[in-house]
Design a protein around this motif. Structure first.
Motif: not given
Length: 86
Positions: A50-61, A63-71
């Motif tokens: 979640g923290a990685l997703a919130m701080t990512a500057t690359d939208p793909t990164e 999305d991947e981290n949000y997906h990893h957290a949610e799933t």
């Protein structure tokens, strides 16, 4: 090991982001990842991604981290943390 560090991961990241300190937020998220927090427990994996997703500057990164957290298999076990990440 300082147990407070993992408990405040999202607090510190969110506070940094909301006060214009995005670089510091990103550094903190990367430090959590590099310290191996996701390997310690399912909760820390959820928080770190979640923290990685919130701080990512690359939208793909992000999305991947949000997906990893949610799933994450244990995500439903931590509804408060999951809601904060969402």
């Amino acid at each position: 090991y300082a147990h407070q560090a993992s408990r405040t991961l999202l607090d510190l990241v969110e506070a940094a982001l909301h006060t214009g300190r995005s670089e510091q937020a990103r550094t903190h998220a990367l430090a959590a990842r590099d310290a191996g927090l996701p390997d310690i427990s399912p909760r820390l994996a959820l928080l770190t991604h979640g923290a990685l997703a919130m701080t990512a500057t690359d939208p793909t990164e992000a999305d991947e981290n949000y997906h990893h957290a949610e799933t994450h298999p244990a995500a439903a076990t931590f509804p408060f943390e999951l809601a904060r990440i969402r």
